[in-house]
Design a protein around this motif. Structure first.
Motif, PDB file in Angstrom:
ATOM      1  N   ARG A   1       0.836  -1.208   0.000  1.00 49.46           N
ATOM      2  CA  ARG A   1       0.000   0.000   0.000  1.00 49.46           C
ATOM      3  C   ARG A   1       0.865   1.250   0.000  1.00 49.46           C
ATOM      4  NH1 ARG A   1      -1.198   2.756   4.200  1.00 49.46           N
ATOM      5  NH2 ARG A   1      -0.978   1.014   5.652  1.00 49.46           N
TER       6      ARG A   1
ATOM      7  N   VAL B   1       2.486   1.630  -3.476  1.00 47.63           N
ATOM      8  CA  VAL B   1       1.583   1.969  -4.584  1.00 47.63           C
ATOM      9  C   VAL B   1       0.999   3.365  -4.436  1.00 47.63           C
ATOM     10  CG1 VAL B   1      -0.594   1.341  -5.716  1.00 47.63           C
ATOM     11  CG2 VAL B   1       1.032  -0.435  -5.077  1.00 47.63           C
ATOM     12  N   SER B   2       0.539   3.702  -3.223  1.00 47.14           N
ATOM     13  CA  SER B   2      -0.174   4.979  -3.085  1.00 47.14           C
ATOM     14  C   SER B   2       0.190   5.759  -1.829  1.00 47.14           C
ATOM     15  CB  SER B   2      -1.693   4.722  -3.082  1.00 47.14           C
ATOM     16  OG  SER B   2      -2.062   3.923  -1.968  1.00 47.14           O
TER      17      SER B   2
ATOM     18  N   ASN C   1      -3.872 -12.008  -9.892  1.00 44.88           N
ATOM     19  CA  ASN C   1      -3.787 -10.555  -9.831  1.00 44.88           C
ATOM     20  C   ASN C   1      -3.888  -9.953 -11.231  1.00 44.88           C
ATOM     21  OD1 ASN C   1      -2.294  -7.907  -9.956  1.00 44.88           O
ATOM     22  ND2 ASN C   1      -2.238  -8.220  -7.746  1.00 44.88           N
TER      23      ASN C   1
ATOM     24  N   GLY D   1      -7.268  -9.840 -12.752  1.00 40.55           N
ATOM     25  CA  GLY D   1      -8.240  -8.932 -12.144  1.00 40.55           C
ATOM     26  C   GLY D   1      -9.185  -9.590 -11.158  1.00 40.55           C
TER      27      GLY D   1
ATOM     28  N   SER E   1     -10.877 -10.225  -7.917  1.00 39.85           N
ATOM     29  CA  SER E   1     -10.981  -9.338  -6.761  1.00 39.85           C
ATOM     30  C   SER E   1     -11.551 -10.019  -5.518  1.00 39.85           C
ATOM     31  CB  SER E   1     -11.848  -8.120  -7.106  1.00 39.85           C
ATOM     32  OG  SER E   1     -13.149  -8.531  -7.492  1.00 39.85           O
TER      33      SER E   1
ATOM     34  N   PRO F   1      -4.590  -7.616  -4.984  1.00 37.02           N
ATOM     35  CA  PRO F   1      -4.835  -6.403  -5.771  1.00 37.02           C
ATOM     36  C   PRO F   1      -5.073  -5.166  -4.904  1.00 37.02           C
ATOM     37  CG  PRO F   1      -6.165  -8.233  -6.584  1.00 37.02           C
ATOM     38  CD  PRO F   1      -5.573  -8.666  -5.276  1.00 37.02           C
TER      39      PRO F   1
ATOM     40  N   LYS G   1      -5.889  -2.169  -6.686  1.00 39.71           N
ATOM     41  CA  LYS G   1      -6.696  -1.285  -7.534  1.00 39.71           C
ATOM     42  C   LYS G   1      -8.070  -1.040  -6.926  1.00 39.71           C
ATOM     43  CE  LYS G   1      -8.331  -0.688 -12.279  1.00 39.71           C
ATOM     44  NZ  LYS G   1      -8.400  -1.301 -13.636  1.00 39.71           N
TER      45      LYS G   1
ATOM     46  N   ASP H   1     -12.022  -0.068  -6.580  1.00 39.34           N
ATOM     47  CA  ASP H   1     -13.237  -0.165  -7.379  1.00 39.34           C
ATOM     48  C   ASP H   1     -14.007   1.149  -7.307  1.00 39.34           C
ATOM     49  OD1 ASP H   1     -14.481  -0.091  -4.896  1.00 39.34           O
ATOM     50  OD2 ASP H   1     -14.850  -2.244  -4.821  1.00 39.34           O
TER      51      ASP H   1
ATOM     52  N   SER I   1     -10.777  -2.045  -2.190  1.00 38.53           N
ATOM     53  CA  SER I   1      -9.952  -3.032  -2.888  1.00 38.53           C
ATOM     54  C   SER I   1      -9.734  -4.228  -1.971  1.00 38.53           C
ATOM     55  CB  SER I   1      -8.607  -2.426  -3.286  1.00 38.53           C
ATOM     56  OG  SER I   1      -7.776  -2.273  -2.154  1.00 38.53           O
TER      57      SER I   1
END
Length: 378
Positions: free
Chosen positions: A71, A74-75, A188, A191, A193, A228, A230, A232, A237
């Motif tokens: 985490r 990524v962000s 992954n 996709g 989830s 994942p 990403k 939604d 996520s």
């Protein structure tokens, strides 16, 4: 229970209980409860309660660590090259300098050198707990910086465990682990989830890594990196759901149980000679002197060289206090100590003395320095 300091306080209480039991008439029963072989063990390497805690539950701990690393990468604070430069430098220096101090203090004792990584780790639950108890006197930038340093520190600890504390690899099991990891990566990329497939394959990966000879907790981080991130359309996520669900379990169950199972040391048997033995002294010096020197030196050096500015609104006392708190190495240090000296329980007990002493000294000194620091800076 929602206070940020609560997991650290609970861990401290469990560690105190473990020490009390180890120095009471119940110490034989306490040791037997942890180390007596179980009547039935589905996995040969997990035949005691102690093994289930250290190799089983701690895999969940490292899974959460892996989720936090991904985490942040990524962000979060590690997603921007400029923002991650300083915490990465501080974490690297905060691991290297304690190891150097450890080796310097324990020179001439080659059998102790395997423990070089014991003072290189930071216990984020304890450190953040002390920081939370101090309250608003500490700038929010220091809290974020400490958290980021601890995440990078955890990643470094996982790499150290994987590369330096692995022996006797079973290549067939390792190949099986690689295959399972490949399937997780494929999920992954496809996709997927739903959490259930990642959880089921994560358990299978843990079993394969456990049987391979690589420490099973490495599987926790590898599995987490495939979940994942990403978002939604609801801003959710699988990674965020898992992290939200597992962080309380980690803080209130896994880490306290680890402290209870590993912190017990017979203080009466150690005596002054035991406390002043080379191993406890080297570990305590690495945690208290090495950590603060490495982290503080990296921050001030990076600022002086123009590599990165110090955290916003933080003075030298704030940074020094934070660097001292990085010397609280309780959970990870105990974990690495058990890996460093698996065949010598006496050295593990000596290591516990150094970890407890160095961590306690770092916590008290860090809290004192931060209390002396000005509440606010322009």
């Amino acid at each position: 229970m929602r206070h940020e300091a609560t997991p650290g306080i609970l861990l401290l209480a469990c560690a105190a209980l473990a020490i009390a039991l180890a120095n009471s008439p119940l110490h034989h029963a306490f040791h037997a409860a942890l180390h007596t072989p179980l009547p039935a063990a589905p996995l040969a390497k997990l035949d005691t309660v102690h093994a289930w805690i250290n190799d089983g539950l701690m895999a969940v701990f490292f899974f959460v660590v892996g989720l936090e690393i991904k985490r942040e990468t990524v962000s979060g604070a590690l997603s921007d090259a400029r923002r991650r430069r300083l915490p990465v430098l501080a974490a690297m220096a905060g691991m290297a300098v304690p190891a150097i101090v450890f080796l310097a203090v324990s020179q001439g004792q080659s059998m102790l050198h395997r423990g070089w990584a014991i003072p290189a780790a930071t216990d984020i639950a304890f450190a953040m707990g002390v920081l939370a108890l101090i309250g608003r006197r500490v700038p929010s930038s220091i809290r974020l910086f400490l958290l980021t340093v601890a995440v990078v520190d955890d990643l470094g600890a996982v790499l150290v465990i994987a590369f330096f504390y692995t022996s006797g690899v079973a290549w067939a099991w390792l190949a099986g682990a690689a295959a399972v990891f490949g399937v997780l990566l494929a999920l992954n990329r496809a996709g997927v989830s739903r959490v259930a497939p990642y959880a089921a394959l994560g358990v299978l990966l843990w079993v394969c890594v456990l049987q391979s000879g690589v420490h099973a907790t490495v599987a926790g981080v590898l599995a987490a990196l495939t979940v994942p991130m990403k978002l939604d359309r609801h801003g959710d996520s699988p990674l965020l759901r898992l992290e939200h669900g597992l962080v309380p379990f980690n803080g209130f169950v896994v880490v306290p149980l680890f402290g209870l199972a590993n912190a017990g040391v017979a203080l009466g048997q150690a005596g002054l000679a035991g406390v002043l033995a080379p191993l406890p002294l080297a570990i305590a010096a690495g945690l208290f002197l090495g950590k603060q020197a490495g982290v503080l030196g990296a921050v001030l050096g990076a600022e002086r060289l123009g590599l990165a500015p110090r955290p916003a609104g933080a003075g030298v006392l704030h940074i020094w206090g934070m660097a001292l708190l990085c010397g609280i190495g309780f959970t990870m240090s105990l974990f690495i100590a058990a890996l460093a000296f698996p065949a010598d329980p006496d050295l593990v007990e000596q290591a516990k003395l150094g970890i407890l002493g160095g961590s306690l000294l770092s916590a008290l000194a860090g809290a004192l320095v931060l209390r002396m620091a000005p509440a606010r800076l322009p």
